[in-house]
Design an enzyme around this catalytic site. Structure first.
Site, PDB file in Angstrom:
ATOM      1  N   HIS A  29       0.744   4.525  -2.442  1.00 25.07           N
ATOM      2  CA  HIS A  29       0.589   5.909  -1.970  1.00 25.07           C
ATOM      3  C   HIS A  29       1.757   6.776  -2.447  1.00 25.07           C
ATOM      4  CE1 HIS A  29      -2.625   5.730   1.410  1.00 25.07           C
ATOM      5  NE2 HIS A  29      -2.905   4.891   0.463  1.00 25.07           N
ATOM      6  N   ASP A  30       2.951   6.186  -2.479  1.00 26.20           N
ATOM      7  CA  ASP A  30       4.103   6.950  -2.965  1.00 26.20           C
ATOM      8  C   ASP A  30       3.870   7.355  -4.418  1.00 26.20           C
ATOM      9  OD1 ASP A  30       6.598   8.139  -2.902  1.00 26.20           O
ATOM     10  OD2 ASP A  30       7.653   6.322  -3.525  1.00 26.20           O
ATOM     11  N   PRO A  35      -7.044   8.094  -4.285  1.00 19.86           N
ATOM     12  CA  PRO A  35      -8.472   7.833  -4.485  1.00 19.86           C
ATOM     13  C   PRO A  35      -9.212   7.627  -3.161  1.00 19.86           C
ATOM     14  CG  PRO A  35      -7.138   5.934  -5.158  1.00 19.86           C
ATOM     15  CD  PRO A  35      -6.186   7.024  -4.809  1.00 19.86           C
ATOM     16  N   ASN A  54      -2.970   8.784   5.501  1.00 22.31           N
ATOM     17  CA  ASN A  54      -1.811   8.019   5.952  1.00 22.31           C
ATOM     18  C   ASN A  54      -1.921   7.543   7.379  1.00 22.31           C
ATOM     19  OD1 ASN A  54      -0.503   8.101   3.615  1.00 22.31           O
ATOM     20  ND2 ASN A  54       1.002   9.638   4.206  1.00 22.31           N
ATOM     21  N   ASP A  76      -4.161 -13.861  -3.516  1.00 23.67           N
ATOM     22  CA  ASP A  76      -4.827 -14.765  -4.460  1.00 23.67           C
ATOM     23  C   ASP A  76      -5.945 -13.980  -5.162  1.00 23.67           C
ATOM     24  OD1 ASP A  76      -6.786 -14.485  -2.524  1.00 23.67           O
ATOM     25  OD2 ASP A  76      -6.416 -16.447  -1.621  1.00 23.67           O
ATOM     26  N   ARG A 113       0.820  -1.203   0.000  1.00 21.26           N
ATOM     27  CA  ARG A 113       0.000   0.000   0.000  1.00 21.26           C
ATOM     28  C   ARG A 113       0.863   1.266   0.000  1.00 21.26           C
ATOM     29  NH1 ARG A 113      -3.559   2.590   4.609  1.00 21.26           N
ATOM     30  NH2 ARG A 113      -4.944   3.854   3.335  1.00 21.26           N
ATOM     31  N   SER A 156      -8.498 -15.293   4.139  1.00 21.85           N
ATOM     32  CA  SER A 156      -7.228 -15.423   3.402  1.00 21.85           C
ATOM     33  C   SER A 156      -6.551 -14.060   3.220  1.00 21.85           C
ATOM     34  CB  SER A 156      -7.428 -16.158   2.071  1.00 21.85           C
ATOM     35  OG  SER A 156      -7.696 -15.301   1.011  1.00 21.85           O
TER      36      SER A 156
HETATM   37  C1  HEM Z   1      -9.557   2.611  -5.842  1.00 20.45           C
HETATM   38  C2  HEM Z   1      -8.414   2.769  -5.279  1.00 20.45           C
HETATM   39  C3  HEM Z   1      -8.122   2.475  -3.825  1.00 20.45           C
HETATM   40  C4  HEM Z   1      -8.773   2.886  -2.705  1.00 20.45           C
HETATM   41  C5  HEM Z   1      -9.986   3.796  -2.625  1.00 20.45           C
HETATM   42  C6  HEM Z   1      -8.096   2.285  -1.579  1.00 20.45           C
HETATM   43  C7  HEM Z   1      -8.440   2.487  -0.244  1.00 20.45           C
HETATM   44  C8  HEM Z   1      -7.900   1.802   0.825  1.00 20.45           C
HETATM   45  C9  HEM Z   1      -8.287   1.971   2.200  1.00 20.45           C
HETATM   46  C10 HEM Z   1      -9.304   2.986   2.686  1.00 20.45           C
HETATM   47  C11 HEM Z   1      -7.599   1.077   2.947  1.00 20.45           C
HETATM   48  C12 HEM Z   1      -7.736   0.786   4.432  1.00 20.45           C
HETATM   49  C13 HEM Z   1      -7.123   1.801   5.339  1.00 20.45           C
HETATM   50  C14 HEM Z   1      -7.451   1.463   6.774  1.00 20.45           C
HETATM   51  O1  HEM Z   1      -8.596   1.640   7.167  1.00 20.45           O
HETATM   52  O2  HEM Z   1      -6.555   0.991   7.496  1.00 20.45           O
HETATM   53  C15 HEM Z   1      -6.764   0.327   2.035  1.00 20.45           C
HETATM   54  C16 HEM Z   1      -5.925  -0.676   2.409  1.00 20.45           C
HETATM   55  C17 HEM Z   1      -5.031  -1.284   1.547  1.00 20.45           C
HETATM   56  N1  HEM Z   1      -4.815  -0.945   0.228  1.00 20.45           N
HETATM   57 FE1  HEM Z   1      -5.980   0.221  -0.913  1.00 20.45          FE
HETATM   58  N2  HEM Z   1      -7.069   1.516  -2.037  1.00 20.45           N
HETATM   59  C18 HEM Z   1      -7.042   1.612  -3.396  1.00 20.45           C
HETATM   60  C19 HEM Z   1      -6.120   1.035  -4.236  1.00 20.45           C
HETATM   61  C20 HEM Z   1      -5.049   0.287  -3.813  1.00 20.45           C
HETATM   62  C21 HEM Z   1      -3.932  -0.104  -4.637  1.00 20.45           C
HETATM   63  C22 HEM Z   1      -3.748   0.302  -6.104  1.00 20.45           C
HETATM   64  C23 HEM Z   1      -3.106  -0.849  -3.864  1.00 20.45           C
HETATM   65  C24 HEM Z   1      -1.793  -1.499  -4.216  1.00 20.45           C
HETATM   66  C25 HEM Z   1      -1.413  -1.793  -5.427  1.00 20.45           C
HETATM   67  C26 HEM Z   1      -3.723  -0.938  -2.553  1.00 20.45           C
HETATM   68  C27 HEM Z   1      -3.241  -1.680  -1.509  1.00 20.45           C
HETATM   69  C28 HEM Z   1      -3.817  -1.730  -0.246  1.00 20.45           C
HETATM   70  C29 HEM Z   1      -3.390  -2.664   0.780  1.00 20.45           C
HETATM   71  C30 HEM Z   1      -2.359  -3.757   0.623  1.00 20.45           C
HETATM   72  C31 HEM Z   1      -4.156  -2.365   1.928  1.00 20.45           C
HETATM   73  C32 HEM Z   1      -4.057  -3.038   3.301  1.00 20.45           C
HETATM   74  C33 HEM Z   1      -3.086  -2.267   4.167  1.00 20.45           C
HETATM   75  C34 HEM Z   1      -2.888  -2.844   5.568  1.00 20.45           C
HETATM   76  O3  HEM Z   1      -3.129  -4.030   5.795  1.00 20.45           O
HETATM   77  O4  HEM Z   1      -2.476  -2.057   6.452  1.00 20.45           O
HETATM   78  N3  HEM Z   1      -4.885  -0.213  -2.556  1.00 20.45           N
HETATM   79  N4  HEM Z   1      -6.954   0.798   0.750  1.00 20.45           N
HETATM   80  C1  LIG Z   2      -2.424  12.379  11.412  1.00 22.31           C
HETATM   81  C2  LIG Z   2      -1.762  11.124  11.780  1.00 22.31           C
HETATM   82  O1  LIG Z   2      -2.260  10.326  12.550  1.00 22.31           O
HETATM   83  N1  LIG Z   2      -0.609  10.880  11.194  1.00 22.31           N
HETATM   84  C3  LIG Z   2       0.125   9.658  11.381  1.00 22.31           C
HETATM   85  C4  LIG Z   2       0.693   9.235  10.046  1.00 22.31           C
HETATM   86  O2  LIG Z   2       1.492   8.092  10.219  1.00 22.31           O
HETATM   87  C5  LIG Z   2       2.582   8.249  11.116  1.00 22.31           C
HETATM   88  C6  LIG Z   2       3.376   6.995  11.103  1.00 22.31           C
HETATM   89  O3  LIG Z   2       2.582   5.876  11.357  1.00 22.31           O
HETATM   90  C7  LIG Z   2       2.063   8.588  12.515  1.00 22.31           C
HETATM   91  O4  LIG Z   2       3.159   8.810  13.389  1.00 22.31           O
HETATM   92  C8  LIG Z   2       1.228   9.844  12.429  1.00 22.31           C
HETATM   93  O5  LIG Z   2       0.668  10.130  13.684  1.00 22.31           O
END
Ligand code: HEM
Ligand SMILES: CC(=O)N[C@H]1CO[C@H](CO)[C@@H](O)[C@@H]1O
Ligand SMILES: *[C@@H]1O[C@H](CO)[C@@H](O)[C@H](O)[C@H]1NC(C)=O
Ligand SMILES: *[C@@H]1O[C@H](CO)[C@@H](O)[C@H](O)[C@H]1NC(C)=O
Ligand SMILES: *[C@@H]1O[C@H](CO)[C@@H](O)[C@H](O)[C@H]1NC(C)=O
Length: 327
Positions: A67-68, A162, A95, A254, A63, A249
């Site tokens: 984001h980068d 997004p 973030n 997958d 992720r 999973s």
């Molecule tokens: C339509 C585009 C996308 C949206 C709106 C989106 C949104 C989000 C959100 C809201 C989360 C959860 C944050 C949280 O509540 O902790 C998330 C998690 C994640 N996203 Fe996306 N995402 C998008 C596209 C992508 C893409 C392109 C990738 C990588 C190629 C990605 C990889 C991930 C991964 C791996 C997680 C899990 C992170 C974790 O376990 O901490 N996402 N995404």
């Molecule tokens: C606003 C906020 O909670 N920012 C967090 C962004 O992520 C870094 C690293 O996990 C946190 O230290 C910040 O507090």
């Protein structure tokens, strides 16, 4: 198809990216072959160790690379800390849930010891994201290298990411602005086969979809049983609990993300939205029903494409010594 075969297919496909993607012109797969020949081995060895201790970091690395790349291009800006005079991307709301920064610094430190001032933080992140997928039993691919690190990170620019509440029209525009198409959108969304989300991220779908904040105000496009299941885990005010985005999973890369989307059991409205366009819907339904090796191949292609977005090359930017601070 065996994984080795997938790799072979990918390697033969690689020249196509050179022909069709102008931004990749200055990246190359052997960029460090003379200056840091062991870069990939060093990253892989560290990743195996990091994930053996903290397996749940695989998803955050993937992720983080996303984001980068979506903010200022893949230039490591997501890794920079805020300063006295600047609030960085890291400290913007999207973030809140990024993790694993310390592990990235550890890998970078190993590379600095082996080949000082050579490998950019942006490249380290691209390699870690690739290895995170591979070590989660997903596909692998050749990472194009030679990105340089940016010197600026602005919290306000995370509005280019997004939002998960969006409908497809807006998601398409956000991807198009990065040179990514409809296929990249549906394929890369498959990343949500690993990892977790916070209850607070999805609570509006469960309790407050139209702003009425009552027990009937649910996202009408989410499976009713799934709403009940998520409500049992997430109270309306819960900010801490994590839910598995691909229940059962969530540690394995997958094609089950597409099964979830097809059943309207995906975490975000943006995932559901893939069913509202005929092309993305067809992709979801096809891959809900198998075709995992095709998804793996598509994912590798789209990751290479995403890894080219807005990269700095040549004399642009710098090679940071530490990823959280500019030189
Ligand atoms: C339509 C585009 C996308 C949206 C709106 C989106 C949104 C989000 C959100 C809201 C989360 C959860 C944050 C949280 O509540 O902790 C998330 C998690 C994640 N996203 Fe996306 N995402 C998008 C596209 C992508 C893409 C392109 C990738 C990588 C190629 C990605 C990889 C991930 C991964 C791996 C997680 C899990 C992170 C974790 O376990 O901490 N996402 N995404
Ligand atoms: C606003 C906020 O909670 N920012 C967090 C962004 O992520 C870094 C690293 O996990 C946190 O230290 C910040 O507090
Ligand atoms: C998507 O959202 C925008 C803005 O909220 C709206 O104008 C548009 O009609 C929506 N499209 C669909 C298909 O719902
Ligand atoms: C419910 O949604 C509305 C509109 O989106 C928002 O202003 C409000 O803060 C939300 N309430 C809760 C309790 O989250
Ligand atoms: C939303 O509803 C819950 C009860 O379902 C209540 O505890 C909370 O205070 C409400 N929030 C707002 C902002 O109205």
């Amino acid at each position: 198809m065996a994984r080795k075969d997938i790799l072979a297919v990918l390697i033969t496909m690689v020249p196509c990216f050179l022909l069709f993607s102008s931004t990749s012109a200055q990246l190359s797969v052997d960029y460090y072959s003379k200056t840091c020949p062991n870069v990939e081995d060093i990253v892989r060895k560290e990743m195996i160790q990091i994930l053996s201790v903290a397996p749940s970091l695989a998803a955050p690395f993937l992720r983080m690379h996303f984001h980068d790349c979506f903010v200022r291009g893949c230039d490591g800006s997501v890794l920079l800390d805020s300063t006295k005079i600047n609030v960085a991307e890291k400290d913007a709301p999207p973030n809140l849930s990024l993790r694993g920064f310390g592990a990235i610094e550890r890998v970078k430190a190993k590379l600095e010891a082996a080949c000082p001032n050579t490998v950019s933080c942006a490249d380290v992140l691209a390699l870690m994201a690739r290895d995170a997928v591979w070590l989660s039993k997903g596909p692998t691919w050749q990472v194009w290298l030679g990105r340089r690190d940016g010197r600026l990170s602005l919290a306000g620019e995370t509005n280019e990411l997004p939002p998960h509440q969006e409908n497809l029209t807006q998601l398409i525009q956000i991807y198009a602005a990065k040179g990514l198409d409809l296929k990249d959108l549906v394929v890369l969304s498959g990343a949500h086969t690993i990892g977790t989300a916070h209850c607070s991220t999805i609570s509006n779908r469960l309790y407050n979809f139209t702003g009425q904040n009552n027990s009937n105000d649910v996202d009408p496009f989410m499976d009713k049983n799934y709403i009940a299941k998520l409500r049992s885990k997430c109270s309306p005010t819960d900010k801490k609990t994590l839910i598995e985005m691909d229940p059962g999973s969530y540690k394995t890369f997958d094609n089950s993300y597409f099964k979830n989307v097809a059943k309207r059991r995906s975490a975000f409205h943006s995932d559901w939205a893939l069913l509202t366009d005929s092309f993305t819907k067809a992709y979801v339904l096809k891959h809900a029903d198998g075709f995992e090796s095709e998804f793996f191949q598509d994912f590798a292609e789209s990751m290479i494409k995403m890894g080219n977005v807005g990269v700095l090359t040549g004399n642009q930017g710098e090679i940071r010594k530490k990823c959280y601070i500019v030189n």
